[in-house]
Each structure stands twice: as structure tokens, then as C-alpha cells.
Design a protein around this motif. Sequence first.
Motif, PDB file in Angstrom:
ATOM      1  N   VAL A  77       0.835  -1.087   0.305  1.00  0.00           N
ATOM      2  CA  VAL A  77       0.101   0.115   0.199  1.00  0.00           C
ATOM      3  C   VAL A  77       0.973   1.416   0.471  1.00  0.00           C
ATOM      4  O   VAL A  77       0.283   2.237  -0.303  1.00  0.00           O
ATOM      5  N   GLY A  78       2.505   1.361   0.028  1.00  0.00           N
ATOM      6  CA  GLY A  78       2.657   2.301  -0.023  1.00  0.00           C
ATOM      7  C   GLY A  78       2.954   3.547   1.130  1.00  0.00           C
ATOM      8  O   GLY A  78       3.065   2.794   1.811  1.00  0.00           O
ATOM      9  N   ASP A  79       3.069   4.438   0.671  1.00  0.00           N
ATOM     10  CA  ASP A  79       1.955   5.462   2.262  1.00  0.00           C
ATOM     11  C   ASP A  79       1.398   6.359   1.926  1.00  0.00           C
ATOM     12  O   ASP A  79       1.293   6.972   2.369  1.00  0.00           O
ATOM     13  N   ALA A  80       0.188   5.128   1.522  1.00  0.00           N
ATOM     14  CA  ALA A  80      -1.500   5.634   1.616  1.00  0.00           C
ATOM     15  C   ALA A  80      -1.828   4.764   2.829  1.00  0.00           C
ATOM     16  O   ALA A  80      -2.318   3.291   1.648  1.00  0.00           O
ATOM     17  N   PHE A  81      -2.314   4.817   3.697  1.00  0.00           N
ATOM     18  CA  PHE A  81      -2.280   4.236   5.133  1.00  0.00           C
ATOM     19  C   PHE A  81      -3.136   5.190   5.619  1.00  0.00           C
ATOM     20  O   PHE A  81      -2.180   5.820   6.107  1.00  0.00           O
ATOM     21  N   ARG A  82      -3.895   4.450   6.557  1.00  0.00           N
ATOM     22  CA  ARG A  82      -4.522   5.244   8.221  1.00  0.00           C
ATOM     23  C   ARG A  82      -4.046   4.460   9.009  1.00  0.00           C
ATOM     24  O   ARG A  82      -4.500   2.938   9.212  1.00  0.00           O
ATOM     25  N   LEU A  83      -3.615   5.386  10.059  1.00  0.00           N
ATOM     26  CA  LEU A  83      -4.015   4.087  11.061  1.00  0.00           C
ATOM     27  C   LEU A  83      -5.006   4.310  12.940  1.00  0.00           C
ATOM     28  O   LEU A  83      -4.854   5.501  12.478  1.00  0.00           O
ATOM     29  N   ILE A  84      -5.668   3.122  13.199  1.00  0.00           N
ATOM     30  CA  ILE A  84      -6.692   4.045  13.876  1.00  0.00           C
ATOM     31  C   ILE A  84      -6.248   2.983  15.149  1.00  0.00           C
ATOM     32  O   ILE A  84      -7.164   2.475  14.951  1.00  0.00           O
ATOM     33  N   VAL A  85      -6.899   3.719  16.294  1.00  0.00           N
ATOM     34  CA  VAL A  85      -6.825   2.937  17.527  1.00  0.00           C
ATOM     35  C   VAL A  85      -7.585   3.827  18.109  1.00  0.00           C
ATOM     36  O   VAL A  85      -8.017   4.860  18.595  1.00  0.00           O
TER      37      VAL A  85
END
Length: 115
Positions: A77-85
Motif C-alpha cells: 500500500v506504499g505510504d497511503a494508509f491510515r492508522l486508527i486506534v
Amino acid sequence: MSDTIFGKIISGEIPTDFIYEDEHCVAINDIHPQAPVHVLVIPKKPIEKLSDAEPEDQALLGHLMLAAGKVAKQLGVGDAFRLIVNNGSGAGQTVFHLHLHILAGSTLAEARMLG
């Protein structure tokens, strides 16, 4: 080990294919994906939620972030991702064992228009 579903997955009580595993965490596909790529990064140490982490968990929390980056790269996904907590039931947390959501794919570009 925690008695949550994640604790049972980590202990092997519930067989699961790991996308990633190291001495501190595992990564698995979310069973209810909210994006084309939706992976969970779960620490092996059971911490109920982020606000329950202690100062001695600082290195583990940093490790989870680095592991999420490795997993995203592994998934292409390269550098196009979201992290959620999600922290607590009011924030949408349903499994009370800390975990990070990695979300990626075409729907994120569409979501950017909304927020």
C-alpha cells in the motif's frame, strides 16, 4: 494471555493466519473490513486500551507503529494508509485488547473528500 478473541488468536486457541508476526505483535486481516485493505496489528501483551498503557509500555507502543509500517509495505500500500486506534466503547472499541487498524485502498481517497 488475555481472554479476549485476540488473546485466543495469539495463544493459538483460535487458529488464524498471521500476515505478520514478531516477538511483540501479530497482524491479521479484519473479519469486518472497512476498506479494501483492513489489517489489525495486535500486541502480544494484553493491554485493554491505549489509555491503560503504562510508561513501561512506551517501547511496545513505538514498536506497534513500526510494525504497522512494515505490514503496510508488505501489503504493497506504499505510504497511503491510515492508522486508527479506538480507545473505549464510546470511540468504537469492541475488543478490549489494544490494537491498531491499518486501512488502505481506494475508499480512503474518497473519504478524504469528506474530511
